[in-house]
Design an enzyme around this catalytic site. Structure first.
Site, mmCIF file in Angstrom:
data_model
loop_
_atom_site.group_PDB
_atom_site.id
_atom_site.type_symbol
_atom_site.label_atom_id
_atom_site.label_comp_id
_atom_site.label_asym_id
_atom_site.label_seq_id
_atom_site.Cartn_x
_atom_site.Cartn_y
_atom_site.Cartn_z
ATOM 1 C CG PHE A 90 -1.857 1.113 1.307
ATOM 2 C CD1 PHE A 90 -2.938 1.179 0.461
ATOM 3 C CD2 PHE A 90 -1.677 2.122 2.240
ATOM 4 C CE1 PHE A 90 -3.834 2.225 0.537
ATOM 5 C CE2 PHE A 90 -2.560 3.171 2.327
ATOM 6 C CZ PHE A 90 -3.642 3.223 1.471
ATOM 7 C CG ASP B 112 -0.535 -9.061 0.318
ATOM 8 O OD1 ASP B 112 0.052 -10.152 0.138
ATOM 9 O OD2 ASP B 112 0.036 -7.965 0.273
#
Ligand SMILES: *[C@@H]1O[C@H](CO)[C@@H](O)[C@H](O)[C@H]1NC(C)=O
Ligand SMILES: *[C@@H]1O[C@H](CO)[C@@H](O)[C@H](O)[C@H]1NC(C)=O
Ligand SMILES: *[C@@H]1O[C@H](CO)[C@@H](O)[C@H](O)[C@H]1NC(C)=O
Ligand SMILES: *[C@@H]1O[C@H](CO)[C@@H](O)[C@H](O)[C@H]1NC(C)=O
Ligand SMILES: *[C@@H]1O[C@H](CO)[C@@H](O)[C@H](O)[C@H]1NC(C)=O
Length: 673
Positions: free
Chosen positions: A362, A476
């Site tokens: 991210f 994830d």
């Protein structure tokens, strides 16, 4: 002035400067509720864009909650002596887990001072039972319990309340074949026509406004509609299981005259301002203001700033005295809050390198100290730009409402300057991979902790997959995304981020994220994440926990990479599964538990997605509530009919060619569907 005051001042200043020119008609339209525009108090929560005002429990309980629009709305212009008319529409529903246990109802309110939560029961979350006269309000109540103390006629009525819960007038919607407690979505319209001194309330099961109002009240509200009012909803229960939802809301004020030049409504000492010749105007009072304004704007911008600041400051004082207990209110606020970019920048010392906690898919994670809030947090700064803001905020509100003891709680966010920052709880023990592989002073993580982490994770994933309102696929799961709190409980992080990241990307290429070693074969095949691909990744984490080995390790002797799943499965085939146990533990573990964890790990990492257990099943097995599934002795092999775009070996060799460190193991797989 401490930084918090300063911040509060600026926020107020913005609202204030906005309000000073805002005696104009406003229109608000919220097809769903957004966390940045509303304050949630008490037991209210925001989920999938709808607000639930009272607690959701199977057992009867007492609760109250409210949702308040953050910005005060102007209803009266003292300059022109005009009171606005208003018109609102909202959709709500009153559900019940146990329909025989009903009460108390909900209310739509306007209030000059109510920014605090009221009491449960007949008080509808509107009024504090020990300070009955403190709150001023105009409310439309939708009452589902007959409370004789407030002269309620029955347990299904709509009423107009002013400063008291004893209604001014009530009506039973059953007259229009509407039952408040039916559980159906009900749309309500409330109109106040200031010229006609009349309130009208309409109710319907459909989204079309009916012709005839449920009831009309002839009343002059101009005494009650103040210059600025807060608008919101509240609800309460008392020993019941009733649930109160508000789905959407629109609101408008009408009847203000078109804005004249932006003059300041406050008196300014005349002799300090050189007056310019005034432009002709019909209203002498208005001309006077215009002259002052003109003079201020043209001649003394700096002076003007000072005046505005002083006025702002005085208003802050007034505001403060009006709402004492601002800080106690902040504690009542549930759910994540919005931070300003400035706040986050200063909390991380300008995103300093020394504050970096790690890098993820991210973006970069920083440690942040909020001195004024006395809070330490982790701030994730996205490396992507986020365009579709509305869409993104809807997504964010889903993530924001996820709550589980094994999830890292989102504390807030900031979306400014095209940047997105997320504020999370700070986890003192860092991530699982660090604790597992870089054991401090050679002490490996104890077995009891490892098993507890496995159970906690299973619980969090059961919640994300099966128990929350909108299923969330993590996509994830890996040891570096599993954080450990002060007691080494697992706290899964980064949930929902994969969905967020997709919004920031161009819609043409759907990219999916994941990490080598944790990717299910069918995910590599078609790039589609499902809860079964999450189960696979979870299985790999279990094997890591048990063996203390990474999902992909280099075998120095044989110049090869070893896949953890294959390695454990081979030992299992040889009837020697306990040989996979982490050697560093020196046999200090429960053999039965170790075996169970390894076998559950293998069954989750089954190449055939159909054979993998659900997370709920896994949770039950680990808690000895269900029998473990049988694991085939030989790892099943899968053959895909069409060509496989990437195989694990290819990715691994790609990775080796790049020579990137393990922290860069992340890959992106182009979707083949
Ligand atoms: C509000 O929500 C209800 C229920 O979801 C729906 O029927 C209604 O059409 C919505 N109204 C607007 C204006 O979005
Ligand atoms: C303001 O308007 C109301 C009626 O709308 C009137 O009764 C009152 O006298 C007015 N006040 C001033 C100061 O003009
Ligand atoms: C009502 O006011 C009292 C006294 O300030 C406070 O202790 C109590 O918490 C308030 N009740 C609610 C529901 O906020
Ligand atoms: C506000 O709405 C009224 C109609 O209700 C209209 O006459 C007036 O011009 C509007 N005022 C502004 C400032 O738009
Ligand atoms: C301005 O001051 C005068 C007296 O100095 C007062 O009568 C008037 O109400 C004030 N106007 C406002 C808008 O405060």
């Amino acid at each position: 002035m401490n930084p918090r005051n300063l911040l509060g001042f600026f926020v107020f200043f913005i609202i204030c400067s906005h309000s000073l020119v805002s005696s104009e008609n406003i229109t608000l339209e919220f097809p769903f509720f957004t966390p940045q525009d509303f304050t949630l108090l008490g037991d209210s929560t925001l989920r999938s864009g709808a607000v639930r005002l009272t607690r959701e429990l199977r057992l009867p309980s007492s609760s109250s909650g409210s949702v308040i629009y953050n910005y005060p709305i102007a209803f009266f212009n003292p300059e022109t002596n005009v009171t606005a008319s208003f018109s609102t529409r909202f959709s709500f529903s009153v559900d019940n887990i146990n329909p025989s246990s009903y009460g108390d109802g909900l209310a739509f309110f306007l209030s000059p001072n109510n920014r605090r939560l009221g009491s449960p029961g007949g008080y509808l979350g509107l009024v504090n039972s020990s300070k009955l006269t403190q709150n001023r309000f105009i409310a439309i109540e939708f009452d589902t319990r007959q409370n004789l103390g407030f002269n309620d006629p029955d347990d299904n009525h709509v009423g107009l309340d002013i400063d008291s819960l004893v209604s001014f007038k009530t009506a039973n919607p059953i007259l229009q074949a509407i039952n408040l407690k039916s559980g159906n979505v009900i749309s309500a319209w409330v109109d106040y026509l200031n010229e006609k001194r009349k309130v009208e309330v309409f109710l319907s099961y459909s989204s079309f406004k009916p012709e005839n109002p449920l009831f009309t009240v002839d009343i002059d509200l101009s005494d009650y509609l103040k210059e600025f009012m807060f608008v919101g909803f509240s609800a309460s229960t008392e020993g019941s299981t009733e649930l109160h939802y508000i789905k959407n809301w629109s609101f408008q004020t009408l009847g203000f005259r078109p804005v004249r030049p932006r003059t300041h409504p406050h008196n300014v000492s005349d002799n300090s301002v050189p007056l310019k010749p005034a432009t002709p105007s019909a209203d002498p009072r208005n001309r006077h203001h215009k002259r002052i304004a003109l003079g201020l704007w043209i001649s003394f911008p700096a002076f003007f700033c000072v005046v505005v600041l002083v006025i702002g400051w005085v208003s802050v004082k007034k505001w403060r005295s009006m709402q004492t207990g601002m800080s106690s209110e902040a504690e009542l606020v549930t759910g994540p809050r919005q931070f300003s970019y400035k706040q986050l920048k200063s909390a991380t010392e300008g995103f300093r390198q020394s504050r970096v906690l790690g890098h993820g898919a991210f973006g970069t994670v920083y440690k942040a100290f909020f001195v004024d809030l006395g809070m330490v947090s982790a701030v994730k700064r996205s490396k992507h730009t986020h365009e579709g803001k509305a869409e993104f905020l809807a997504e964010l509100s889903i993530i924001a409402c996820l709550r589980h003891k094994n999830l890292v709680q989102l504390q807030g966010w900031c979306a400014e300057k095209g940047e997105l920052l997320l504020v999370y709880e700070f986890m003192p023990n860092g991530s699982l991979d660090k604790v597992l592989y870089k054991a401090e002073n050679g002490n490996p993580l104890k077995w009891a902790y490892r098993y507890n982490i496995a159970v906690g994770l299973a619980s969090a994933l059961t919640y994300l997959h099966l128990e929350c309102e909108q299923q969330v696929i993590h996509r994830d799961i890996k040891s570096s995304n599993i954080m450990l709190d002060g007691s080494y409980n697992a706290r899964l992080g980064d949930f929902g981020l994969a969905r967020l990241m997709d919004h920031g990307k161009s819609p043409v290429t759907t990219l999916t994220a994941g990490t080598v070693g944790y990717l299910a074969p069918e995910y590599l095949q078609c790039g589609k994440a499902t809860e079964k691909t999450d189960v696979f990744s979870y299985g790999v984490v279990l094997l890591e926990l048990a063996s203390g080995r990474k999902p992909i390790e280099r075998d120095a002797e044989r110049q090869k990479t070893v896949n953890l799943v294959d390695w454990v499965w081979r030992l299992y085939s040889e009837g020697n599964i306990l040989a996979a146990a982490d050697k560093r533990m020196n046999g200090e573990f429960e053999e039965a538990e170790m075996k169970k964890l390894l076998l559950v790990g293998l069954s989750c990492a089954n190449p055939d997605s159909v054979e993998r257990p659900s997370m709920r099943k896994v949770f039950q097995i680990l808690n000895n509530e269900a029998e473990p599934s049988v694991v085939p002795r030989v790892k099943p092999s899968l053959s895909f009919s069409n060509s496989v775009p990437l195989s694990i070996d290819e990715i691994v060799s790609d990775w080796e060619d790049c020579g990137t460190p393990e922290s860069q193991l992340e890959i992106r797989v182009g979707s083949a569907v």
